[in-house]
Design a protein around this motif. Structure first.
Motif, PDB file in Angstrom:
ATOM      1  N   ILE A 171     -22.649  40.242  -3.325  1.00 25.14           N
ATOM      2  CA  ILE A 171     -22.300  38.823  -3.271  1.00 25.14           C
ATOM      3  C   ILE A 171     -20.833  38.630  -3.636  1.00 25.14           C
ATOM      4  N   ALA A 172     -20.370  39.320  -4.683  1.00 24.84           N
ATOM      5  CA  ALA A 172     -18.959  39.210  -5.068  1.00 24.84           C
ATOM      6  C   ALA A 172     -18.046  39.698  -3.944  1.00 24.84           C
ATOM      7  N   LEU A 173     -18.423  40.790  -3.293  1.00 25.43           N
ATOM      8  CA  LEU A 173     -17.615  41.311  -2.190  1.00 25.43           C
ATOM      9  C   LEU A 173     -17.554  40.348  -1.013  1.00 25.43           C
ATOM     10  N   SER A 174     -18.575  39.514  -0.846  1.00 23.53           N
ATOM     11  CA  SER A 174     -18.651  38.642   0.330  1.00 23.53           C
ATOM     12  C   SER A 174     -17.700  37.456   0.259  1.00 23.53           C
ATOM     13  N   ASN A 322     -22.188  37.892   5.678  1.00 21.90           N
ATOM     14  CA  ASN A 322     -23.428  37.120   5.650  1.00 21.90           C
ATOM     15  C   ASN A 322     -23.820  36.621   4.257  1.00 21.90           C
ATOM     16  N   PRO A 323     -23.747  37.431   3.184  1.00 24.02           N
ATOM     17  CA  PRO A 323     -24.213  36.941   1.870  1.00 24.02           C
ATOM     18  C   PRO A 323     -23.436  35.762   1.319  1.00 24.02           C
ATOM     19  N   VAL A 328     -23.155  32.233  -2.259  1.00 26.85           N
ATOM     20  CA  VAL A 328     -21.939  31.674  -2.857  1.00 26.85           C
ATOM     21  C   VAL A 328     -21.774  30.205  -2.471  1.00 26.85           C
ATOM     22  N   LEU A 329     -21.836  29.944  -1.157  1.00 23.87           N
ATOM     23  CA  LEU A 329     -21.630  28.570  -0.692  1.00 23.87           C
ATOM     24  C   LEU A 329     -22.769  27.655  -1.128  1.00 23.87           C
ATOM     25  N   THR A 334     -24.708  23.262  -4.407  1.00 22.90           N
ATOM     26  CA  THR A 334     -25.788  22.787  -5.276  1.00 22.90           C
ATOM     27  C   THR A 334     -25.246  22.242  -6.594  1.00 22.90           C
ATOM     28  N   PHE A 335     -24.499  23.069  -7.298  1.00 19.34           N
ATOM     29  CA  PHE A 335     -24.018  22.644  -8.612  1.00 19.34           C
ATOM     30  C   PHE A 335     -22.884  21.631  -8.495  1.00 19.34           C
ATOM     31  N   GLY A 336     -22.124  21.687  -7.396  1.00 25.31           N
ATOM     32  CA  GLY A 336     -21.098  20.673  -7.182  1.00 25.31           C
ATOM     33  C   GLY A 336     -21.692  19.288  -7.013  1.00 25.31           C
ATOM     34  N   LEU A 337     -22.757  19.183  -6.206  1.00 24.45           N
ATOM     35  CA  LEU A 337     -23.419  17.890  -6.022  1.00 24.45           C
ATOM     36  C   LEU A 337     -24.080  17.418  -7.308  1.00 24.45           C
TER      37      LEU A 337
END
Length: 446
Positions: A171-174, A322-323, A328-329, A334-337
């Motif tokens: 996930i970090a690499l993505s 893809n990840p 990430v997005l 989610t937390f932004g909203l």
């Protein structure tokens, strides 16, 4: 006599008696839902106490050694110091396994209590002016709690937690443009890195707990300053609080709730097995445990990873893997909203008034319907994290289960949100005390 004179001496210089008298007379509402936040607080206290015990025996090192402890099946196996100390805690340290399991159960209940507490605040409108800052602090606490839960889950260096770290590294690499640097910064090199356990340990026992303590202190200070909200009822107005005084009634209730929370977590720790790392075995970079599911609070991210189609894009010559989209997005949105929700609702409702009385869910059918639909969306993602297990149990191809979830993740939230909206609208227009007393005509579209 000495104690009395000492207290008078302190009060003469600091004037503490007035503050103490005012504090002890502070009134707290009696509704049971206000205890949800206290359960989260008590779980955090228990986490600190049990975590302190565990740190005396845990060695956060990836250095390989040969296991020679009490657990026979792994005798002679090469394991890391972290895994070895986890087994020693589980089998050789008096009450070690009990403390491990209480700590793990407390983490799970802590995050659950924070989420349920935030849901109570959302559905009753307690996030509105002047409590927007405390809502944002609560969302920040949820983010920190989830992240700290993941770091603690990864510390034993077993095969299951290693699989989770492998996913986290991917996930970090993505992340476009900076993913490689972020992954290197966190892991200290390519996966598997020998530094990650030590780094996770520092983050888990020092950095995040300090941030949580800071946010909790700010949360309680603001709550104390602004006073509690309350549900509408006889004698309750926007300018008072009806309930129990801090001393002695509310203090006795709080002490009883803490003891009950400790008792339940102790019973779970002693009777309900959780995270038996000796069954998973030590982490091996060439092996992946299957089926592998994370702790429940990260199930929705795992589910999103499993459901998202194999799409990738190129932006300015840089691949967006893809990840990135589900892991990430989606969490970012989610937390932004969540953080911005008080301002989003204010923008659409034009309600800038100060609110001390809470809504009932029926009083705001649209908000309740939206909230129910969102919960349905993340619930589908949560269950999708077990698509391989469900395929095995139901004897159905995993691709079929995945496609069913891909349809459900869009259809079910809309259906649930609409149904809840109509139910709340019917309750609101009819004035009935519960759904059983609502006439069918109240549910018709108007």
């Amino acid at each position: 006599m000495i104690l009395k004179r000492t207290s008078r001496w302190i009060d003469d210089r600091l004037g503490t008696s007035g503050f103490a008298r005012s504090a002890l007379n502070k009134v707290f509402p009696d509704h049971w839902s206000f205890m949800l936040g206290e359960i989260a607080l008590y779980c955090f206290v228990i986490l600190l106490l049990t975590g302190t015990f565990l740190t005396f025996f845990f060695d956060p090192s990836s250095r390989p050694i040969v296991y020679d402890g009490s657990y026979g099946p792994l005798h002679g196996a090469t394991v890391s110091e972290a895994f070895n100390s986890t087994l020693r805690l589980s089998f050789d340290v008096r009450a070690g396994l009990l403390m491990r399991q209480i700590h793990h159960w407390a983490a799970i209940v802590f995050i659950a209590a924070v989420i349920v507490h935030l849901c109570r605040i959302f559905f009753t409108g307690a996030f509105r002016r002047p409590r927007e800052i405390n809502w944002m602090i609560g969302v920040g606490l949820l983010i920190l709690a989830i992240f700290n839960g993941f770091t603690g889950y990864s510390l034993p260096d077993d095969l299951l937690s290693g699989t989770g770290l492998r996913i986290a590294y991917s996930i970090a690499l993505s992340i476009p443009f900076i993913g490689t640097w972020i992954a290197f910064l966190i892991f200290g090199g390519e996966f598997p890195s020998h530094e990650i356990i030590t780094r996770l340990f520092v983050v888990h026992v020092l950095l995040i707990p300090a941030l949580i303590i800071g946010l909790l202190s700010a949360h309680l200070a603001i709550l104390w300053r602004q006073k509690h909200t309350q549900f509408a009822g006889p004698g309750r107005t926007e300018h008072n609080v009806v309930g129990s005084r801090l001393w002695p009634t509310y203090a006795a209730k709080a002490a009883g709730l803490f003891c009950a929370t400790l008792a339940v977590l102790s019973a779970l720790g002693g009777l309900a097995q959780i995270n038996p790392v000796w069954l998973y075995g030590p982490f091996e970079p060439s092996a992946v445990t299957s089926p592998a599911q994370p702790d429940w609070f990260l199930g929705w991210v795992e589910g999103a990873l499993r459901l998202f189609p194999p799409w990738e894009f190129t932006i300015a010559g840089h691949l967006v893997p893809n990840p990135f989209f589900p892991a990430v997005l989606l969490p970012g949105v989610t937390f932004g909203l969540l953080l911005l929700w008080p301002f989003v609702e204010r923008f659409f409702t034009k309600d800038d008034e100060q609110h001390e009385l809470l809504d009932r869910p029926r009083d705001r059918p649209l908000r309740t319907g939206v909230g129910a639909g969102v919960l349905a969306f993340y619930s589908v993602l949560f269950f999708a994290a077990s698509n391989d297990y469900l395929a095995k149990v139901l004897d159905v191809p995993v691709a079929v289960i995945t496609n069913v979830f891909r349809v459900a993740v869009f259809a079910l939230p809309v259906l649930v949100g609409w149904l809840v909206y109509r139910l709340m609208k019917g309750l609101s227009t009819s004035g009935a005390s519960n759904l059983l007393h609502v006439p069918a005509s109240a549910f018709r579209r108007r």
